[in-house]
Scaffold this motif. Structure first.
Motif, short mmCIF file in Angstrom:
data_model
loop_
_atom_site.label_atom_id
_atom_site.label_comp_id
_atom_site.label_asym_id
_atom_site.label_seq_id
_atom_site.Cartn_x
_atom_site.Cartn_y
_atom_site.Cartn_z
N MET A 79 0.82 -1.21 0.00
CA MET A 79 0.00 0.00 0.00
C MET A 79 0.86 1.26 0.00
SD MET A 79 -3.18 -0.82 -0.26
CE MET A 79 -2.56 -2.09 -1.36
N LYS A 80 1.98 1.22 0.71
CA LYS A 80 2.89 2.37 0.73
C LYS A 80 3.50 2.60 -0.65
CE LYS A 80 4.25 2.42 5.61
NZ LYS A 80 5.36 2.24 6.59
N VAL A 81 3.94 1.52 -1.26
CA VAL A 81 4.52 1.62 -2.60
C VAL A 81 3.48 2.13 -3.60
CG1 VAL A 81 5.48 0.31 -4.54
CG2 VAL A 81 6.27 -0.15 -2.21
N ALA A 82 2.24 1.60 -3.48
CA ALA A 82 1.16 2.04 -4.37
C ALA A 82 0.86 3.52 -4.17
CB ALA A 82 -0.09 1.21 -4.13
N GLY A 83 0.87 3.95 -2.90
CA GLY A 83 0.60 5.35 -2.59
C GLY A 83 1.61 6.29 -3.24
#
Length: 457
Positions: A394-398
């Protein structure tokens, strides 16, 4: 399937591919019946708006309406009891049975008593509780819980029911004709009705203005039980109130159409006072409802009239079955109600949704179900231990979604990788999403790239 996440329990259900498709198609047929029935009423949306507004009023005036209902019910000669939780509810029922020396009990469909575990509680005290709704009796014989709040045995085929009845009431082996099985059940239950000293029912609507209440059934089993038995115990969640008798017509027109596509339930039974020589009790149950009312983002879930329409339309419920939710109320509305009772136990339920909004579209009282599911996801992510790999993803996607250059680069890399990677790797055990579905054909370019090249033309 206790101890399983929704995904794990669903995986068990879909192992039987033919039954999964049958379950899906059967419930979609019920959804289509609902649509046809609703489309036949020009004022359908007005009815929904009116019912939603009435329920909004109830939730914002719940305390005074409950007091009004109690006062009027007492004046009618009904004994009113209050239960803060399932234990108090069950203890009240047991005390009533003991005081009145009840030996035989019949019960019509009640989601609240399922929620409180009443049957098991009374069985542990030595009572036999006979469920008289046909679907409920079937699953009671099978020692199962309801898989749907309106169609409790929807997960069973007629052949399954034939086997259950052959074992428990002696029908012909291999018989699966619905008329034959229904008649056998009727004859079996008739004796139970005659012998009963007490009848337990749920409540669909409590009317604050009169102190009366309404029980809706299609089989007349609630009427049969309450008219023959000397003791009537009605079990009602405190949110089931409506303000006035004049409001009832709106809800009755919505309930059956939303549930099964009928214009109205076959029996809408009104109870106001006990008959001469008989006793009537009503137990008003909180069991977490006040706490849910205090949650601003989720209090609208208490408007639910238990029609089951959100389950019939939900693509996840239809393809994963009611037991995959491991909660009394499954499906989209249950995925809102259950986390409020045990956040950790039911933490996977709000994620068992595509957030397509179909549940909100069919809800007769206009609960914003899909929005509440989305909100629960945020609450769960903040308050439970989320898998580390998911957090990292989720952090990478954000970061990727926040930077157009990175997003474009990631898209090109993904398209290239999917084109050259063998299917054996694409559909390996790492790709959980691809276990039961194929990835779409990989485009040569993104829409953004296509638009840049073609916008002039």
């Amino acid at each position: 399937m206790k101890g399983h996440t929704h995904a794990q329990a669903a995986e068990e259900f879909i192992k039987d591919d033919a039954r999964t498709h049958w379950h899906d198609e059967t419930l979609w047929h019920v959804r289509q019946k609902r649509d046809l029935s609703a489309q036949g009423i020009p004022e359908w949306e007005t009815l929904r708006d009116t019912a939603s507004a009435a329920k909004n009023y109830v939730l914002s005036h719940l305390g005074e309406l409950l007091e009004q209902f109690e006062s009027n019910a007492l004046a009618n000669g009904v004994e009113v009891l209050w239960a803060k939780d399932a234990k108090e509810h069950n203890d009240h029922v047991y005390r009533i049975l003991q005081e009145n020396k009840v030996a035989n009990i019949v019960k019509s469909k009640s989601i609240l008593t399922e929620e409180c575990g009443l049957n098991h509680y009374l069985e542990d005290k030595g009572y036999e509780v006979v469920d008289t709704d046909l679907g409920e009796r079937i699953i009671q014989f099978a020692k199962q819980a309801p898989s749907h709040i309106v169609l409790p045995a929807i997960h069973l085929k007629k052949q399954d029911i034939g086997e259950i009845f052959h074992k428990h009431i002696g029908t012909q082996e291999g018989a699966s004709d619905p008329k034959y099985l229904t008649e056998a059940a009727r004859q079996h239950l008739r004796k139970k009705f005659i012998e009963a000293n007490a009848a337990i029912t749920g409540v669909n609507f409590g009317i604050a203005e009169t102190g009366g209440f309404v029980v809706c059934t299609n089989e007349g089993n609630a009427d049969m039980g309450t008219h023959l038995a000397d003791i009537h115990i009605a079990c009602m969640g405190i949110e089931k109130l409506i303000p006035r008798a004049a409001d009832l017509g709106v809800f009755l027109r919505l309930l059956a159409r939303s549930a099964t596509g009928q214009s109205i339930t076959n029996y809408s039974s009104h109870f106001h006072r006990p008959a001469q020589g008989k006793k009537m009790y009503i137990i008003l149950v909180d069991n977490g409802r006040t706490e849910q009312l205090g949650r601003e983002d989720f209090k609208n879930s208490l408007k639910c009239i238990r029609c089951g329409a959100c389950m019939n339309t939900c693509p996840i419920y239809r393809r994963s079955g009611g037991y995959s939710y491991n909660s009394t109320v499954p499906g989209p509305i249950g995925s809102i109600l259950s986390p409020g009772k045990d956040l950790k136990k039911y933490s996977t339920l709000p994620f068992a949704s595509t957030l397509c909004g179909s549940c909100s579209d069919v809800c007769p009282v206009k609960i914003n179900i899909h929005e509440q599911l989305y909100k629960w996801r945020q609450v769960i992510t903040e308050n439970t231990d989320v898998d580390a790999s998911k957090k990292l993803a989720m952090k990478v996607a954000g970061v990727t979604f926040g930077k157009p250059v990175l997003y474009d680069l990631a898209g090109k890399m993904a398209r290239t990788a999917l084109r050259i990677t063998p299917d054996s790797l694409v559909y390996s055990s790492i790709n959980v999403w691809g276990k039961h579905r194929d990835l779409p054909q990989v485009p040569k370019e993104s829409f953004k790239e296509w638009y840049k090249k073609n916008r002039k033309s």
